[in-house]
Design an enzyme around this catalytic site. Structure first.
Site, PDB file in Angstrom:
ATOM      1  N   LYS A   1      -3.247  -7.692   7.430  1.00 20.26           N
ATOM      2  CA  LYS A   1      -3.305  -7.117   6.225  1.00 20.26           C
ATOM      3  C   LYS A   1      -4.276  -8.042   5.318  1.00 20.26           C
ATOM      4  O   LYS A   1      -4.299  -7.149   5.146  1.00 20.26           O
ATOM      5  CB  LYS A   1      -2.179  -7.279   5.893  1.00 20.26           C
ATOM      6  CG  LYS A   1      -1.683  -6.421   4.534  1.00 20.26           C
ATOM      7  CD  LYS A   1      -0.126  -6.407   4.726  1.00 20.26           C
ATOM      8  CE  LYS A   1       0.442  -7.742   3.557  1.00 20.26           C
ATOM      9  NZ  LYS A   1       1.674  -7.817   2.934  1.00 20.26           N
TER      10      LYS A   1
ATOM     11  N   ASP B   1       1.860  -2.872   3.749  1.00 24.52           N
ATOM     12  CA  ASP B   1       2.574  -3.448   3.597  1.00 24.52           C
ATOM     13  C   ASP B   1       4.149  -2.925   3.413  1.00 24.52           C
ATOM     14  O   ASP B   1       4.023  -1.176   4.275  1.00 24.52           O
ATOM     15  CB  ASP B   1       1.901  -4.028   2.094  1.00 24.52           C
ATOM     16  CG  ASP B   1       2.442  -2.990   0.884  1.00 24.52           C
ATOM     17  OD1 ASP B   1       1.937  -1.596   1.272  1.00 24.52           O
ATOM     18  OD2 ASP B   1       2.549  -3.147  -0.067  1.00 24.52           O
TER      19      ASP B   1
END
Ligand code: SF4
Length: 248
Positions: free
Chosen positions: A144, A163
């Site tokens: 991420k 997310d």
């Protein structure tokens, strides 16, 4: 650009548990829906304030378990004191703690940033590397974080940033039935053209913050409520099943 008004259905615990496990798959092209969501949020962008790749990398590490707003309040002083990897690598974690003490897990985050800066100096001459492999080899940097930097700084992400907002939206919009971020990312990468991977996450994050809120999605004003398979039933989708308390 809302669709025709539909009557909200009652949300029950059973529906939450069932829908959280099996969100419906959308029949509308995700790219089409994304275009409409972009029109609703033309200002979608990375909200972590940064001046370069190093600062964005640090800000993204700091953003775990807190909001971008909180990170942005802390980073100006932090980056004034430690503007680059060379300066931060010379510090000890305890030196950074006063700058990030308003953020959760600040001791661990201070340690992570110093270790990160030292690794950048030792392995990459103080520069932030550009590939997923090199980035994720750095302590504290996962897919991420790496994709945030690769997408925002170099416009060449290796995938879609997933997310909590992207995860919830992807499920509600019917773009995935998965619950693990890495599998959701794979679904999104298959559904969306590569040149939209970076912007897609920002659009979904903005929509998740402004309209498709976790507890109270504003389906009545949503620009894709005529095509979203979760419209007006969304409280039940993309969230962990509600725990039912057992009476002893
Ligand atoms: S669940 Fe509601 S607010 Fe969220 S994307 Fe679907 S229609 Fe829009």
């Amino acid at each position: 650009m809302g669709g025709q008004a539909r009557v909200p259905k009652k949300v029950t615990r059973a529906k939450v548990a069932k829908a959280a496990l099996k969100p419906q798959i959308s029949k509308i092209l995700p790219a089409e829906m994304l275009t409409r969501l972009h029109a609703a949020h033309p200002d979608a962008h990375c909200e972590l304030v940064h001046a370069n790749a190093f600062q964005l990398l640090c800000a993204t590490v700091l953003s775990a378990q807190t909001t971008d707003v909180n990170v942005n309040k802390a980073t100006p002083r932090l980056f004034a004191a430690y503007p680059d990897a060379a300066a931060m690598a010379k510090a000890e974690p305890i030196d950074l703690e006063p700058y990030v003490s308003t953020l959760g897990f600040f001791r661990q985050k201070s340690k992570s940033l110093v270790n990160l800066a030292r690794a950048l100096i030792e392995k990459h001459g103080g520069e932030v590397p550009r590939t997923m492999n090199e980035l994720t080899e750095l302590a504290g940097v996962g897919r991420k974080t790496a994709n945030v930097v690769m997408g925002v700084i170099w416009h060449a992400p290796d995938g879609v940033v997933v997310d909590t907002h992207v995860q919830r939206l992807a499920q509600r919009l019917g773009w995935t039935r998965e619950t693990e971020p890495v599998k959701i990312e794979a679904d999104l990468c298959n559904l969306l053209p590569r040149d939209r991977w970076d912007l897609a996450s920002h659009i979904l994050i903005f929509h998740g913050r402004r309209t498709c809120l976790a507890k109270k999605p504003a389906c009545a004003t949503c620009s894709v409520n005529d095509t979203c398979p979760s419209a007006f039933e969304a409280e039940a989708v993309g969230r962990k099943p509600i725990r039912v308390r057992r009476v002893p």
